[in-house]
Design an enzyme around this catalytic site. Structure first.
Site, short mmCIF file in Angstrom:
data_model
loop_
_atom_site.label_atom_id
_atom_site.label_comp_id
_atom_site.label_asym_id
_atom_site.label_seq_id
_atom_site.Cartn_x
_atom_site.Cartn_y
_atom_site.Cartn_z
N GLU A 26 1.28 3.82 2.88
CA GLU A 26 1.78 3.38 4.18
C GLU A 26 3.31 3.43 4.19
OE1 GLU A 26 -0.15 -0.42 4.53
OE2 GLU A 26 -2.13 0.49 4.46
N HIS A 42 0.85 -1.19 0.00
CA HIS A 42 0.00 0.00 0.00
C HIS A 42 0.88 1.24 0.00
CE1 HIS A 42 -3.21 -2.73 1.92
NE2 HIS A 42 -3.40 -2.63 0.63
N HIS A 84 2.94 -3.32 6.99
CA HIS A 84 1.91 -2.34 6.63
C HIS A 84 1.93 -1.16 7.59
CE1 HIS A 84 -0.78 -4.45 3.65
NE2 HIS A 84 0.06 -5.41 3.98
N GLU A 98 1.40 -4.26 11.39
CA GLU A 98 0.85 -2.92 11.19
C GLU A 98 1.56 -1.93 12.10
OE1 GLU A 98 -1.72 -2.03 9.21
OE2 GLU A 98 -2.81 -3.90 8.76
ZN LIG Z 1 -1.86 -1.76 4.37
#
Ligand SMILES: [Zn+2]
Length: 1189
Positions: free
Chosen positions: A888, A885, A982, A1067
């Site tokens: 990010e 992504h 992420h 994350e």
């Molecule tokens: Zn992500």
């Protein structure tokens, strides 16, 4: 309590028997009333549970038949009902079914002057009205009109009666039919006038609840479109704006201000985003368009369709008359949506290795696993230990496989037989993989050890080298003439205009002087690093103004005239030279010259020809702490008032477009010295349009991801032409998420070039008055996934600038471009020692023509003895990836920390390399990163939703990464750990998502046999270790539940199809931490890089814990870290949090002005606000799921 219960029973019996005897009944009612008044709550509860409500209604029905009915009895009954009503959830239904509703209404009609009886009747009516079916039925019987009669005109007589009548009216008006009735009856202007009367006359603020009651009526009426129109026609905006402004200084009047601001937001006329289309301003024609899905829809959209707004402004008119008795439905719905996403199909929950492509096809990926067959026979270990210089095939292969010359991996369709390596059997040390064909041996010899740069942050400090004036750190002009050809993406059908514009842009920017003296032959060619380039001749700091100037009139037609406007300041320091901050010691992987070189090989759709200063200079993390910003009370409503002033004081509005990507070749409109200048035409830049709203306020519009019409959150742009000491307000007006960490302490990032050249090259957290709220820009149903009546959100911040002639950059998070990655990877080579085995391959090319790097890092074998080679080849694999992504960027900083640690000389790193083979894909979505996307690749799709069935043409990086894993599964070498890095925009700390059958089953209600639930707890080991050693990591935020919506993410597919039990998404917060050592601080690159390093340390600990003799059984050995199974269950169950877990603020945050936010009971309403307990937080459901990996 037993005594009371018996008394109630006795009373019930008496009441049933003696209903004809008024006096006896009254006596019992008196006793009841006293009983219920003392210790109210519990006794009323008992009374209700004993069926008391029904008995009271019965008595009422019977008593009303007496002619005339006893007034005293009516009074007592209604007083009791008023007490009981709020405690009986079925009160409204019981009243309707028993026929009591009309009795009360008739009593009210007949006793309008009899306040003694009227008051309890109104109190009961208030409770009746909270039931929506009752509200409609009462409305039909004229009760709305009746209540208006009671509350008007303004009078201070009987204020308690007035208050109750207003509450009842407010409840009735929640019904849309009643709201329409009020509009049709012309009551909106009446309510507004009444509110003004009370506002003027209630000077000592004794009747705030009445004023609040009036606003609640207005709030409910304006839930319907007709109501909003009536409100605007009656000048409601101005009336509420003015009254609220007068209330602002009195803190106790906050509930009035807040409700007024809610109404004003709701009624603010919906605006159109100032765009021709919400599709990305950049075009990229896909080689083929998927048959279905959002991208297909985008391509099939007929030309000329306005996708910015549609007829979906109002969402409620259609269902106005379909109100039902849905009393407990809401709760059930909430409950359901929270659990809806959990995977309940046990077949899907059990990992089933999926062979995927046939091995014949996968064999081609062998080339990426040379370490599994390397025998080092020709390699001289002795000489390498003495660091002799040997130009080896290994090093040459490693350089040749760098991104400059990628290996083209054929796709399944185009599998070329000649690319399949020759088979040969050399598996002398590993009989278990007999079928594994090994390529012809290559003879690796590491390059000589590079000068080592220790990565200990504590020992380094910023050295400001004032004397070192770097000059001409610029590639020679001829290199840039080739730029446009170099930079052209392979995507054939690029628009010719864009090429033309690009050429024009390239012209003449090198020689600023030539520009000023006019057009003509003196034009050079603008280079990749034009800002850098410009620095050569131009003075600092005036250079910066100069750079801004050259962008003016970017079309190339009017250079001279525009540049002249800044001439006065340009005179100053001719000949001065830009000082490039010397960051070599602090940033061992950074090199400005190399960066510019890397940019030249990067392919962007807009064919960017500029380099942003922050990426060129680099970022040195500040040493000071950056605490989470405390939210100032009232910031949101003050912003909303400022927005409302756009309507109230239209003369203050400038409304001047100062930057616009949709105007080809002319992103900057005009320069009269009165406006800021904007730019984002560089890698990862994202700004589509800037509109000056007021003198010091700008609305900013972000560009959609390419081949998409939404996904905007990421931003990165440049600002210049600022005044020192002036506070500017910036509003990003097309944000989409329903909430943001900008409401919870996160600030934007700013980079000042003036600061950088003064020796402080760094991003710093900046901005005051930050908040995020739903705005008045309509979102078409096309953009909102078919949902109608949606709005965008505004992210607003204010800031001032401390340097004249500065160029500043703002970003959502610390930028990390694809070119930065390539620079870092190139510099990593220099960290290689003879003991390190580092190989860099290019996995494949992206759609946009950028290479996707693949790294292999492990330790060289000790010698080429059979034992050492065996140990080398049999090390377990760790597979890491990041940045699928693009928005990010924190994932890239964590990855940088991992890579630097793996290449470092510390003994820990050496042990780690000896323990594992690392396969790393540091950027899964280079195209998205390059082009400033937030979430997608060039295909307009979220690549982390393509893992189940990746398309080799549209999703090459995912297709080939999955193939690498399938290849490994085939040769029985599936990785021990898979982790995809992420960033998380709505939570704090760093945490992991994993996959567990057992924990998923626990969260749902599916029945499973115990054999279904046999599962190792090994998946908890790594996160548990991380929570012990990494300060930013929080075990409490981890989740191991498998969700349906995530079934095509890397984590779930690698777990289910490849059979990797330890398959994770990690994350990292974009905001900061609320636990651990960094509690209360915003996250910075140092903490993110530390996280990446600690991830490595945790892997080492994992190895030590298990001995790694046989990693398949690693999980049996977990007990020392996670305890027994039962203990895990009780002490740390998986959190399954659907929404962000943020504490409420003092100021109620209502993100959605459209919500029909139901305040529970009228009397609780005030209390809730005083305590600052915003129920609205519960409403952040939207259609979004909160954890999105
Ligand atoms: Zn992500």
């Amino acid at each position: 309590m037993i005594y009371i219960t018996m008394l109630f029973d006795k009373c019930s019996v008496f009441l049933r028997q003696n209903t004809r005897d008024v006096q006896t009944t009254l006596n019992i009612l008196y006793i009841l009333s006293e009983l219920l008044t003392v210790g109210r709550g519990r006794r009323v509860g008992v009374f209700v549970s004993k069926g008391g409500t029904g008995i009271l209604f019965q008595i009422l029905i019977t008593a009303i038949k007496e002619l005339p009915p006893s007034e005293e009895l009516m009074l007592q009954l209604h007083s009791l009902l008023a007490k009981v009503g709020p405690k009986d959830r079925k009160f409204g239904v019981k009243a309707r079914l028993s026929g009591a509703l009309n009795i009360t209404v008739n009593l009210i009609k007949q006793n309008l002057q009899n306040t003694k009886l009227l008051l309890p009747c109104l109190q009961v009516l208030r409770v009746y009205s909270t039931n929506s079916v009752n509200a409609i039925s009462l409305g039909k019987n004229g009760v709305v009109e009746l209540m208006f009669k009671i509350v008007t005109p303004y009078s201070k007589k009987n204020t308690s009666l007035l208050k109750v009548a207003l509450d009842a009216l407010g409840a009735l008006l929640k019904s849309k039919t009643n709201a329409r009735r009020a509009v049709d009856g012309g009551h909106v202007p009446v309510l507004l006038a009444l509110y003004q009367d009370w506002h003027r006359n209630d000077t000592r603020h004794r009747h705030m609840l009445i004023r609040k009651g009036l606003l609640v009526c207005l709030r409910n009426i304006t839930n319907i479109k007709l109501g909003r129109k009536a409100f605007l026609d009656a000048d409601g905006m101005r009336i509420l704006y003015n009254s609220s402004t007068e209330c602002l200084p009195v803190r106790t009047l906050d509930p009035l201000v807040n409700t007024s601001s809610l109404i004003m937001r709701k009624c603010f006329p919906k605006n159109r985003l100032p765009l021709p289309t919400i599709k990305s301003a950049f075009q990229y024609q896909l080689p083929h368009v998927p048959a279905v899905g959002p991208v297909a829809q985008l391509y099939s959209q007929p030309p000329g369709v306005d996708d910015v707004v549609d007829e979906s402004d109002d969402n409620e008119e259609t269902d106005a008359d379909t109100e039902n008795d849905t009393e407990n439905d809401e709760d059930e719905k909430d409950q359901r949506s929270a659990n809806d996403d959990i995977e309940t199909d046990l077949n899907k929950l059990h990992p089933k290795k999926n062979p995927g492509r046939p091995f014949e096809e996968l064999r081609v990926y062998e080339r990426f696993f040379l370490e599994l067959s390397e025998d080092f026979q020709g390699y001289n270990f002795e000489s390498s230990k003495s660091a002799s210089t040997t130009s080896s095939s290994f090093s040459s292969s490693s350089t040749s496989t760098r991104s400059t010359r990628p290996i083209i991996v054929p796709t399944a369709q185009a599998l070329s037989p000649k690319l399949v390596p020759k088979s040969g059997s050399q598996g002398d040390c590993n009989s278990t993989k007999g079928q594994h064909t090994l390529p012809s041996p290559s003879v690796p010899t590491p390059t000589p050890p590079a000068p080592l740069t220790p990565l200990e942050l504590d020992t380094i400090h910023l050295t400001k080298d004032q004397d070192k004036k770097e000059e001409a750190r610029i590639p020679s002009p001829d290199t840039c003439t080739t730029l446009s050809s170099l930079a052209r993406p392979p995507s054939q059908g690029q628009m010719i205009e864009q090429d033309l514009a690009h050429v024009l842009e390239c012209v003449s920017l090198e020689e600023e002087g030539a520009l000023n003296t006019g057009e003509g032959g003196g034009r050079g060619v603008k280079q990749e690093g034009s800002p850098v380039n410009a620095t050569r001749h131009i003075q600092s700091p005036l250079l910066l103004g100069g750079i801004a100037t050259r962008r003016v009139g970017g079309g190339g037609s009017n250079w001279g005239s525009d540049c002249g406007s800044e001439g006065a300041e340009d005179e100053g320091g001719e000949g001065a030279v830009l000082e490039v901050p010397d960051t070599a010691l602090l940033l061992p992987l950074h090199d400005p010259d190399l960066y510019v070189e890397m940019v030249k090989g990067t392919h962007s759709v807009p064919q960017y020809a500029e380099v942003a200063y922050p990426d060129y200079f680099g970022h040195v993390a500040p040493t000071f702490r950056e605490p989470l910003q405390e939210r100032v009370y009232g910031v949101q409503r003050s912003k909303i008032f400022q927005d409302t002033e756009r309507l109230i004081h239209p003369n203050d509005i400038v409304d001047k477009v100062v930057y616009d990507l949709d105007i080809p070749s002319c992103p900057v409109i005009e320069d009269d010295g009165e406006s800021l200048k904007f730019n984002s035409q560089f890698e990862s830049g994202n700004l589509r349009k800037a509109v000056q709203i007021r003198k010091y306020e700008y609305d900013l519009v972000l560009n959609s991801d390419i081949n998409s019409n939404h996904y905007h959150q990421w931003f990165y742009f440049e600002v210049s032409g600022m005044r020192v000491g002036t506070t500017y307000r910036f509003n990003i007006i097309n944000s989409e998420k329903s909430n943001s960490q900008f409401n919870y302490g996160m600030q934007v990032l700013m980079y000042s070039v003036q600061e950088a050249i003064s020796g402080r090259p760094r991003w710093v957290r900046t901005g005051t008055d930050i908040c995020y709220y739903k705005n008045h820009f309509a979102r078409s149903s096309i953009a909102a996934g078919g949902q109608k009546g949606k709005s965008y959100y505004t992210m607003t911040f204010s800031t001032s600038f401390s340097h004249k002639d500065d160029v500043c950059y703002f970003a959502y998070h610390y930028p990390y471009t694809y070119s930065t990655l390539k620079m870092h990877l190139s510099k990593l080579e220099a960290l290689r020692t003879p003991q390190i085995y580092l190989r860099q391959d290019v996995l494949c090319k992206t759609l946009g023509g950028n290479g996707c790097p693949l790294l292999t890092i492990t330790a060289m074998p000790e010698s080429n003895s059979n034992d050492h080679i065996c140990q080398f080849r049999n090390r377990p694999l760790i597979f890491l990836s990041a940045r699928v992504h693009p928005g990010e960027t924190n994932a890239s900083w964590v990855m940088k920390g991992t890579l630097e640690f793996l290449m470092s000389t510390s003994p820990l790193a050496a042990s780690l390399r000896e323990a594992y083979i690392f396969k790393i894909i540091p950027m899964l979505n280079p195209d998205g990163v390059v082009n400033g996307n937030h979430r997608c690749s060039l295909s307009g799709e979220d690549l982390n939703r393509q893992w189940q069935n990746p398309n080799p043409e549209l999703h090459p990086t995912i297709y080939h990464t999955k193939s690498l894993l399938q290849y490994l599964a085939h040769i029985q070498r599936a990785p021990l750990v898979f982790c995809d890095y992420h960033g998380h925009s709505r939570k704090k700390n760093v945490f992991m998502y994993g996959c567990s059958v057992k924990e998923t089953v626990w969260q749902s209600n599916i029945s499973a046999t115990s054999s279904d639930l046999q599962e190792d707890l090994g998946y908890r080991a790594l996160p548990k270790i991380l929570s012990q050693i990494a300060p930013a990591f929080s075990m409490a935020s981890c989740s191991f539940v498998v969700e349906r919506s995530k079934e095509s993410t890397a984590r779930v597919v690698v777990w289910r199809e490849i059979g990797v039990q330890c398959s994770y998404t990690m994350e990292s917060t974009l905001c900061g931490c609320d636990q651990g050592k960094y509690k209360g601080l915003q996250i910075g690159t140092r903490e993110l890089e530390e996280m990446g390093a600690q991830f490595c340390v945790a892997l080492l600990r994992l190895k030590r814990l298990t001995g790694l003799r046989n990693h398949q059984h690693l999980l049996d050995l977990e007990s020392d870290i996670i305890g027994t199974q039962a203990k895990v269950v009780s002490s740390s169950p998986t959190t399954y949090v659907m929404e962000e877990d943020e504490p409420p603020f003092l100021e109620p945050i209502d993100y959605s002005a459209e919500s029909n936010d139901e305040d529970a009971e009228p009397e609780n309403e005030h209390a809730a606000e005083v305590q600052g307990n915003p129920d609205h937080l519960d409403q952040l459901s939207d259609s979004e799921t909160n954890h999105r990996d």
